[in-house]
Design a protein around this motif. Structure first.
Motif, PDB file in Angstrom:
ATOM      1  N   ILE A  62     -11.492   3.377   5.464  1.00  0.00           N
ATOM      2  CA  ILE A  62     -11.164   2.867   4.141  1.00  0.00           C
ATOM      3  C   ILE A  62     -11.809   3.723   3.059  1.00  0.00           C
ATOM      4  O   ILE A  62     -11.152   4.087   2.069  1.00  0.00           O
ATOM      5  CB  ILE A  62     -11.612   1.402   4.001  1.00  0.00           C
ATOM      6  CG1 ILE A  62     -10.734   0.484   4.862  1.00  0.00           C
ATOM      7  CG2 ILE A  62     -11.547   0.956   2.534  1.00  0.00           C
ATOM      8  CD1 ILE A  62     -11.194  -0.966   4.878  1.00  0.00           C
ATOM      9  N   GLU A  63     -13.067   4.054   3.244  1.00  0.00           N
ATOM     10  CA  GLU A  63     -13.808   4.797   2.218  1.00  0.00           C
ATOM     11  C   GLU A  63     -13.164   6.148   1.933  1.00  0.00           C
ATOM     12  O   GLU A  63     -13.056   6.559   0.767  1.00  0.00           O
ATOM     13  CB  GLU A  63     -15.266   4.987   2.661  1.00  0.00           C
ATOM     14  CG  GLU A  63     -16.059   3.693   2.786  1.00  0.00           C
ATOM     15  CD  GLU A  63     -15.733   2.893   4.037  1.00  0.00           C
ATOM     16  OE1 GLU A  63     -16.069   1.695   4.062  1.00  0.00           O
ATOM     17  OE2 GLU A  63     -15.124   3.468   4.988  1.00  0.00           O
ATOM     18  N   ARG A  64     -12.721   6.841   3.004  1.00  0.00           N
ATOM     19  CA  ARG A  64     -12.122   8.153   2.766  1.00  0.00           C
ATOM     20  C   ARG A  64     -10.759   8.018   2.094  1.00  0.00           C
ATOM     21  O   ARG A  64     -10.399   8.824   1.225  1.00  0.00           O
ATOM     22  CB  ARG A  64     -12.009   8.942   4.077  1.00  0.00           C
ATOM     23  CG  ARG A  64     -11.762  10.437   3.816  1.00  0.00           C
ATOM     24  CD  ARG A  64     -10.877  11.050   4.866  1.00  0.00           C
ATOM     25  NE  ARG A  64      -9.601  10.376   5.010  1.00  0.00           N
ATOM     26  CZ  ARG A  64      -8.571  10.542   4.181  1.00  0.00           C
ATOM     27  NH1 ARG A  64      -8.673  11.342   3.118  1.00  0.00           N
ATOM     28  NH2 ARG A  64      -7.437   9.899   4.382  1.00  0.00           N
ATOM     29  N   PHE A  65      -9.990   6.996   2.465  1.00  0.00           N
ATOM     30  CA  PHE A  65      -8.698   6.784   1.805  1.00  0.00           C
ATOM     31  C   PHE A  65      -8.883   6.444   0.326  1.00  0.00           C
ATOM     32  O   PHE A  65      -8.097   6.879  -0.517  1.00  0.00           O
ATOM     33  CB  PHE A  65      -7.904   5.684   2.508  1.00  0.00           C
ATOM     34  CG  PHE A  65      -7.091   6.172   3.680  1.00  0.00           C
ATOM     35  CD1 PHE A  65      -5.995   6.992   3.484  1.00  0.00           C
ATOM     36  CD2 PHE A  65      -7.420   5.809   4.979  1.00  0.00           C
ATOM     37  CE1 PHE A  65      -5.226   7.452   4.557  1.00  0.00           C
ATOM     38  CE2 PHE A  65      -6.673   6.256   6.057  1.00  0.00           C
ATOM     39  CZ  PHE A  65      -5.574   7.077   5.856  1.00  0.00           C
ATOM     40  N   VAL A  66      -9.927   5.662  -0.007  1.00  0.00           N
ATOM     41  CA  VAL A  66     -10.206   5.363  -1.413  1.00  0.00           C
ATOM     42  C   VAL A  66     -10.500   6.653  -2.174  1.00  0.00           C
ATOM     43  O   VAL A  66      -9.996   6.872  -3.284  1.00  0.00           O
ATOM     44  CB  VAL A  66     -11.393   4.382  -1.544  1.00  0.00           C
ATOM     45  CG1 VAL A  66     -11.875   4.295  -2.992  1.00  0.00           C
ATOM     46  CG2 VAL A  66     -10.988   3.000  -1.050  1.00  0.00           C
ATOM     47  N   LEU A  99       1.400   4.200  -9.307  1.00  0.00           N
ATOM     48  CA  LEU A  99       1.229   4.901  -8.039  1.00  0.00           C
ATOM     49  C   LEU A  99       1.469   3.909  -6.911  1.00  0.00           C
ATOM     50  O   LEU A  99       0.848   2.838  -6.865  1.00  0.00           O
ATOM     51  CB  LEU A  99      -0.177   5.488  -7.938  1.00  0.00           C
ATOM     52  CG  LEU A  99      -0.504   6.271  -6.660  1.00  0.00           C
ATOM     53  CD1 LEU A  99       0.356   7.533  -6.568  1.00  0.00           C
ATOM     54  CD2 LEU A  99      -1.983   6.632  -6.599  1.00  0.00           C
ATOM     55  N   LEU A 100       2.375   4.252  -5.980  1.00  0.00           N
ATOM     56  CA  LEU A 100       2.794   3.345  -4.920  1.00  0.00           C
ATOM     57  C   LEU A 100       2.042   3.650  -3.628  1.00  0.00           C
ATOM     58  O   LEU A 100       2.158   4.747  -3.077  1.00  0.00           O
ATOM     59  CB  LEU A 100       4.306   3.473  -4.680  1.00  0.00           C
ATOM     60  CG  LEU A 100       5.202   3.263  -5.912  1.00  0.00           C
ATOM     61  CD1 LEU A 100       6.656   3.569  -5.571  1.00  0.00           C
ATOM     62  CD2 LEU A 100       5.060   1.838  -6.443  1.00  0.00           C
ATOM     63  N   LEU A 101       1.279   2.669  -3.141  1.00  0.00           N
ATOM     64  CA  LEU A 101       0.530   2.808  -1.892  1.00  0.00           C
ATOM     65  C   LEU A 101       1.278   2.085  -0.778  1.00  0.00           C
ATOM     66  O   LEU A 101       1.395   0.860  -0.781  1.00  0.00           O
ATOM     67  CB  LEU A 101      -0.873   2.214  -2.031  1.00  0.00           C
ATOM     68  CG  LEU A 101      -1.781   2.786  -3.123  1.00  0.00           C
ATOM     69  CD1 LEU A 101      -3.144   2.098  -3.081  1.00  0.00           C
ATOM     70  CD2 LEU A 101      -1.940   4.295  -2.958  1.00  0.00           C
ATOM     71  N   ILE A 140      -4.751  -3.563   0.866  1.00  0.00           N
ATOM     72  CA  ILE A 140      -6.174  -3.411   1.191  1.00  0.00           C
ATOM     73  C   ILE A 140      -6.744  -2.218   0.442  1.00  0.00           C
ATOM     74  O   ILE A 140      -7.807  -2.300  -0.183  1.00  0.00           O
ATOM     75  CB  ILE A 140      -6.362  -3.223   2.708  1.00  0.00           C
ATOM     76  CG1 ILE A 140      -6.006  -4.494   3.463  1.00  0.00           C
ATOM     77  CG2 ILE A 140      -7.798  -2.777   3.029  1.00  0.00           C
ATOM     78  CD1 ILE A 140      -6.115  -4.376   4.977  1.00  0.00           C
ATOM     79  N   LEU A 141      -6.028  -1.108   0.514  1.00  0.00           N
ATOM     80  CA  LEU A 141      -6.490   0.117  -0.143  1.00  0.00           C
ATOM     81  C   LEU A 141      -6.578  -0.067  -1.653  1.00  0.00           C
ATOM     82  O   LEU A 141      -7.528   0.403  -2.298  1.00  0.00           O
ATOM     83  CB  LEU A 141      -5.539   1.266   0.215  1.00  0.00           C
ATOM     84  CG  LEU A 141      -5.885   2.662  -0.282  1.00  0.00           C
ATOM     85  CD1 LEU A 141      -7.307   3.059   0.071  1.00  0.00           C
ATOM     86  CD2 LEU A 141      -4.883   3.676   0.280  1.00  0.00           C
TER      87      LEU A 141
END
Length: 348
Positions: A124-128, A75-77, A155-156
């Motif tokens: 960050i938390e919601r993106f995780v 999976l590419l972030l 970072i993610l």
């Protein structure tokens, strides 16, 4: 003499049959890799809009799967925040030949996904949590799930691993340091002074005045920074896919989280002060850290990161910059593919 000819004929026939069998197996393997016939995403050739639950309601994010491999799914972030999957179009030139399945993905707020204006979503938390929902929707787990993150995506990826590494088979942190304060220090003390003194002084003056709408700021960065440390090619030669991603960036997400500056994180931006240096040692999943000789990020710091995680490997791209998948492409992909296959074979 007849017996010798007979034996040679038998040997030759066996070799031909063996070669034919190998080719048939290779053909079957690539046919399986390219087969969409039993996939729910066949209708759009791998594209799928995945619903994501958030504190502000349900939204959809864009994904596209390429290939089938039950053991290796990447999976590419993408970076940014607010850039797009288009930065990784060059993966098409390398991963299919290796039989590696990979998934393009635009994070929420990015061009091909929904773009809500609710700034409370840009944490960050919601993106995780979003990445975890994407993983579940795509049916990936510790038997096959590799997470690749570059820049902000790095970072993610680190944050995801610190919370969900039990779901990972392998982790790739590309062109991202583990501390934004350390990044800012490197940018201002190492990269900035590489410019002509008067140019760097003018850039710093614009930043101090927060005059980021001044066209001179972008002009100076384009000429003296981007083509040396973001992508080491003359701007006129930058790949079309990169230019497309830059055109599609969502500035609302980018500025809220990163800020305006290219030499650190602007005061008030949500990523200001982010630092995970002390937490790297808790990452036990096999991890590849990719650094580059001309990156906006300190390659020595990224080599240090590879030694901090429990099963780390460092890939150095000597001729690369922040987008080393383009300007040091052969080194980048050779090392990345080797890591994925070594993890798959239990060699790391």
């Amino acid at each position: 003499m007849r017996n010798l000819l007979f034996i040679l004929t038998l040997i030759l026939g066996s070799l031909v049959a063996c070669t034919s069998s190998i080719k048939d197996k290779q053909t079957d393997s690539f046919r399986a890799y390219l087969d969409f016939s039993d996939r729910a995403d066949q209708f759009e050739g791998g594209i799928r809009m995945i619903p994501i639950q958030t504190p502000s309601g349900e939204f959809n994010v864009w994904t596209k799967r390429v290939g089938n491999n039950p053991k290796m799914k990447v999976l590419l972030l993408h970076g940014g925040p607010g850039m797009t999957h288009e930065l990784y179009s060059c993966f098409d030139g390398f991963f299919p030949a290796e039989g590696i399945e990979y998934i393009y993905y635009d994070q929420l707020g990015s061009y091909y996904s929904d773009q809500p204006e609710d700034q409370s979503l840009w944490t960050i938390e919601r993106f995780v949590d979003e990445v975890e929902q994407v993983r579940i929707a795509l049916d990936m787990d510790a038997d096959n799930f590799y997470l690749f993150g570059q820049s902000w995506g790095g970072i993610l990826a680190m944050e995801y691993a610190l919370k969900h590494q039990d779901k990972l088979k392998g982790l790739v942190i590309s062109n991202m340091m583990a501390s934004l304060d350390a990044y800012e220090k490197y940018a201002k003390e190492v990269l900035g002074p590489q410019m002509p003194a008067e140019v760097f002084a003018e850039i710093m003056e614009i930043e101090e005045k927060e005059d980021f709408d001044n066209p001179r700021y972008e002009e100076l960065l384009l000429e003296h920074h981007y083509q040396y440390h973001v992508l080491r090619m003359p701007l006129a030669e930058w790949p079309e896919a990169v230019m497309r991603s830059l055109k599609h960036v969502n500035p609302n997400v980018y500025v809220f989280m990163q800020g305006h500056s290219e030499f650190g994180i602007t005061a008030g931006a949500s990523l200001k002060g982010w630092d995970r240096r002390e937490d790297l040692k808790s990452i036990s999943v096999p991890t590849l850290v990719i650094g580059a000789g001309h990156d906006t990020m300190d390659p020595a710091h990224m080599e240090w990161m590879a030694g901090e995680v429990q099963k780390g490997r460092y890939l150095f791209c000597p001729d690369g910059s922040h987008l080393s998948q383009y300007d040091d492409q052969q080194v980048f992909f050779k090392g990345l593919i080797k890591f994925i296959k070594d993890v798959d074979q239990g060699r790391i």
